[in-house]
Design a protein around this motif. Structure first.
Motif, PDB file in Angstrom:
ATOM      1  N   PRO A 256       0.833  -1.216   0.000  1.00 44.43           N
ATOM      2  CA  PRO A 256       0.000   0.000   0.000  1.00 44.43           C
ATOM      3  C   PRO A 256       0.865   1.264   0.000  1.00 44.43           C
ATOM      4  O   PRO A 256       1.960   1.296   0.569  1.00 44.43           O
ATOM      5  CB  PRO A 256      -0.795  -0.130   1.308  1.00 44.43           C
ATOM      6  N   SER A 257       0.343   2.305  -0.636  1.00 41.80           N
ATOM      7  CA  SER A 257       1.100   3.550  -0.760  1.00 41.80           C
ATOM      8  C   SER A 257       0.141   4.724  -0.822  1.00 41.80           C
ATOM      9  O   SER A 257      -1.084   4.562  -0.863  1.00 41.80           O
ATOM     10  CB  SER A 257       1.966   3.515  -2.022  1.00 41.80           C
ATOM     11  N   ALA A 329      -9.056  14.696   8.692  1.00 35.86           N
ATOM     12  CA  ALA A 329      -9.724  13.424   8.417  1.00 35.86           C
ATOM     13  C   ALA A 329      -8.699  12.453   7.851  1.00 35.86           C
ATOM     14  O   ALA A 329      -7.905  12.832   6.989  1.00 35.86           O
ATOM     15  CB  ALA A 329     -10.884  13.607   7.440  1.00 35.86           C
ATOM     16  N   LYS A 330      -8.745  11.203   8.344  1.00 31.00           N
ATOM     17  CA  LYS A 330      -7.824  10.178   7.864  1.00 31.00           C
ATOM     18  C   LYS A 330      -8.594   9.127   7.055  1.00 31.00           C
ATOM     19  O   LYS A 330      -9.786   8.924   7.263  1.00 31.00           O
ATOM     20  CB  LYS A 330      -7.110   9.494   9.030  1.00 31.00           C
ATOM     21  N   ASN A 331      -7.868   8.487   6.169  1.00 33.49           N
ATOM     22  CA  ASN A 331      -8.447   7.365   5.445  1.00 33.49           C
ATOM     23  C   ASN A 331      -7.901   6.058   5.994  1.00 33.49           C
ATOM     24  O   ASN A 331      -6.798   6.010   6.546  1.00 33.49           O
ATOM     25  CB  ASN A 331      -8.143   7.453   3.953  1.00 33.49           C
ATOM     26  N   SER A 332      -8.670   5.001   5.840  1.00 33.78           N
ATOM     27  CA  SER A 332      -8.208   3.666   6.198  1.00 33.78           C
ATOM     28  C   SER A 332      -7.661   2.988   4.949  1.00 33.78           C
ATOM     29  O   SER A 332      -7.702   3.536   3.848  1.00 33.78           O
ATOM     30  CB  SER A 332      -9.353   2.842   6.789  1.00 33.78           C
ATOM     31  N   SER A 333      -7.196   1.772   5.109  1.00 30.66           N
ATOM     32  CA  SER A 333      -6.692   1.017   3.964  1.00 30.66           C
ATOM     33  C   SER A 333      -7.822   0.545   3.052  1.00 30.66           C
ATOM     34  O   SER A 333      -7.551   0.011   1.971  1.00 30.66           O
ATOM     35  CB  SER A 333      -5.885  -0.195   4.452  1.00 30.66           C
ATOM     36  N   GLN A 334      -9.078   0.760   3.469  1.00 34.08           N
ATOM     37  CA  GLN A 334     -10.225   0.355   2.666  1.00 34.08           C
ATOM     38  C   GLN A 334     -10.710   1.466   1.732  1.00 34.08           C
ATOM     39  O   GLN A 334     -11.741   1.315   1.065  1.00 34.08           O
ATOM     40  CB  GLN A 334     -11.380  -0.064   3.588  1.00 34.08           C
TER      41      GLN A 334
END
Length: 562
Positions: A256-257, A329-334
């Protein structure tokens, strides 16, 4: 019985802990609801990314001098618009209409600047080669966008090859338009509970995400298009993406990147791109200042702590700005991002509509759009040298330099050194500073290491080793000095003004030359066949050892003692 090999090993072990310390260690930053006017004489200018700064001396009513700095646009953008260091002549007078920093009373955000020749420029002004303001700020990009170009490729797909940049309308806020609100899930709120501006990737010269970085700071993006894939190279932070058009699927061992893994297809004249495989990161990175309320937020907005502006001159009332930076706001790996790229009728404007879906951190999808315009401006790699925390890391008193005031000629020379090819390579490229610092550490290890071997021997350790046996190593030490000297010049060029007035740097430089001179003298006295050392030599060795240790300590203090 200790031989020469033993002495070398012991010296290296002694140096190892010293080597561990050998490394010197527009956002909500500004209150744009307030404006004030400040004037002074230019001492320095840094046209770097992500933000440039002009530095100038301001006199108070008691003839005291405070060195202030005001933030400009990014260096790459300013240079595209004709701004040069020659506009900021050292010693010339400027007047700035700016907004204050929320924490540092000596830093501001430049809204307008008036030069000594009477020319007034805004943040978005464009200069001609003669130093005058271009009346039509969009002329350069508009003329470029009218250039004749192939509109389709051989397979019939729209041609999006070339360089593209966002054109910001005068008075328009930075960024894209039509964005939907960001509403976080409970997991999303927990992910940003301890968010702080120090975690913002931009402050570490790292990309944020594939949406914001596409238009941030209006950098020139580059697209290379074939029938099987499209390569996107972002002008901001050099983020690189590959969009596969041939059905390539994500490998099982994909890491992931920030760029993710993108696949696309042409649906008529629309390029539809789906990107997954993101690492956990920021959708909206944390910024300084108060947060805006989000729809659905339960907590009331807290009051901002008072700003330390006791020494700042009175400011006229300014127009109310926006309510501070948006909440992080953060994002998840999904996270999944879908983009739809289309060209306008004359194929010179590339519109992107996007949707962000994150079932872990987002209550609902985020949608928005942005536009970039075809330009003949060249793409340039993003050379990042973030100066945001340059002063807040030190006390405000460090910016009052009545005892280290630079003359105009000295400041001009130091500024020239920083803007030279060598200075910019060290300060503004990804590998310039690390390479120079590594060579400096190697040179120091060789020079001081060999010197300490000699000093320890003269002081009586490993007395069975003839001192003259160390003669060949002194030649190696001289080579280390050359490496140290050349790398030191490079490091100084990258930050000449700050180092010039840094007393720890001055003390270190003096001690290094004293230590080198004493060691050379000791070599001449000792490199003769003899069975013992004279008391004079022992005293010189002890003094030299103290000097070298003091030089190393002074070097470590450079980053803390401005």
């Amino acid at each position: 019985m200790c031989n020469l090999r033993c002495l070398i090993v012991i010296t290296l072990l002694a140096l190892s802990p010293l080597s561990a310390f050998a490394h010197h260690g527009s956002s909500g930053q500004f209150d744009t609801s307030q404006t004030f006017v400040v004037s002074g004489s230019i001492t320095r200018v840094r046209l770097v990314n992500p933000h440039s700064y002009v530095y100038f001396d301001v006199k108070d009513d008691n003839n005291g001098v405070t060195n202030m700095r005001c933030e400009l646009q990014s260096g790459s953008l300013l240079k595209r618009r004709g701004w040069t260091t020659e506009l900021f002549e050292i010693g010339s007078h400027i007047s700035i209409l700016g907004s204050p920093d929320r924490k540092d009373p000596t830093t501001c955000y430049m809204n307008e600047i008036t030069f000594e020749n009477g020319i007034t420029a805004s943040r978005d002004s464009t200069f001609t080669d003669k130093g005058t303001i271009v009346s039509d700020t969009k002329s350069k990009d508009t003329q470029s966008s009218k250039a004749t170009r192939q509109t389709t490729l051989s397979d019939g797909s729209p041609n999006i090859n070339g360089n593209w940049a966002m054109v910001r309308e005068r008075g328009a806020p930075p960024g894209a338009g039509g964005n939907s609100p960001i509403i976080l899930t409970e997991a999303g709120k927990a992910a940003v509970l301890d968010a702080a501006s120090s975690q913002n990737p931009r402050f570490h010269c790292e990309p944020t995400n594939i949406i914001m970085d596409w238009w941030f700071d209006q950098m020139v993006n580059h697209i290379e298009q074939t029938h099987t894939k499209i390569e996107l190279t972002y002008g901001f932070m050099n983020l690189q993406r590959t969009i596969y058009l041939d059905g390539t699927s994500m490998p099982d061992d994909y890491q992931p990147s920030r760029a993710g893994f993108s696949t696309g297809k042409w649906t008529g004249d629309t390029l539809v791109v789906t990107t997954t495989g993101f690492d956990e990161g920021w959708i909206m990175a944390p910024l300084e200042g108060e947060r805006r309320e989000r729809p659905g937020d339960a907590k009331a907005k807290g009051e901002r702590p008072p700003r330390p502006d006791a020494d700042r001159p009175p400011r006229p009332d300014g127009a109310r700005g926006r309510m501070g930076p948006p909440s992080p706001a953060k994002n998840s790996s999904q996270l999944t991002i879908t983009e739809r790229f289309t060209l306008n009728e004359d194929k010179t404007v590339l519109t992107r509509e996007y949707t962000l879906v994150d079932p872990v951190n987002l209550e609902q999808p985020i949608t928005g759009s942005d536009k970039v315009t075809f330009t003949e401006d060249s793409y340039e790699p993003y050379a990042c040298d973030d100066l945001t925390t340059e002063r807040t890391q030190n006390t405000p008193q460090n910016n009052h330099h009545t005892d280290t005031k630079l003359s105009a000629s000295t400041a001009k020379s130091l500024n020239w050194l920083e803007e030279s090819g060598l200075g910019l390579t060290v300060s503004s490229t990804q590998w310039g500073y690390p390479i120079a610092l590594t060579l400096h550490a190697i040179g120091m290890g060789i020079l001081v290491g060999v010197s300490l071997m000699l000093l320890i021997r003269v002081l009586g350790f490993a007395a069975d080793i003839p001192i003259i046996a160390m003669a060949p190593y002194w030649r190696i030490a001289q080579g280390g000095f050359v490496i140290n000297l050349l790398s030191g010049i490079a490091l100084f060029s990258g930050n000449a003004t700050e180092l010039y007035v840094n007393w720890a740097f001055r003390i270190k430089l003096l001690l290094v030359f004293i230590g080198l001179g004493l060691t050379w003298w000791l070599v001449k006295l000792c490199m003769k066949p003899a069975t013992s050392t004279a008391p004079k030599q022992t005293k010189i060795a002890a003094l030299t050892l103290i000097v070298w240790v003091a030089a190393i300590i002074a070097g470590r203090l450079i980053g803390y003692w401005s």
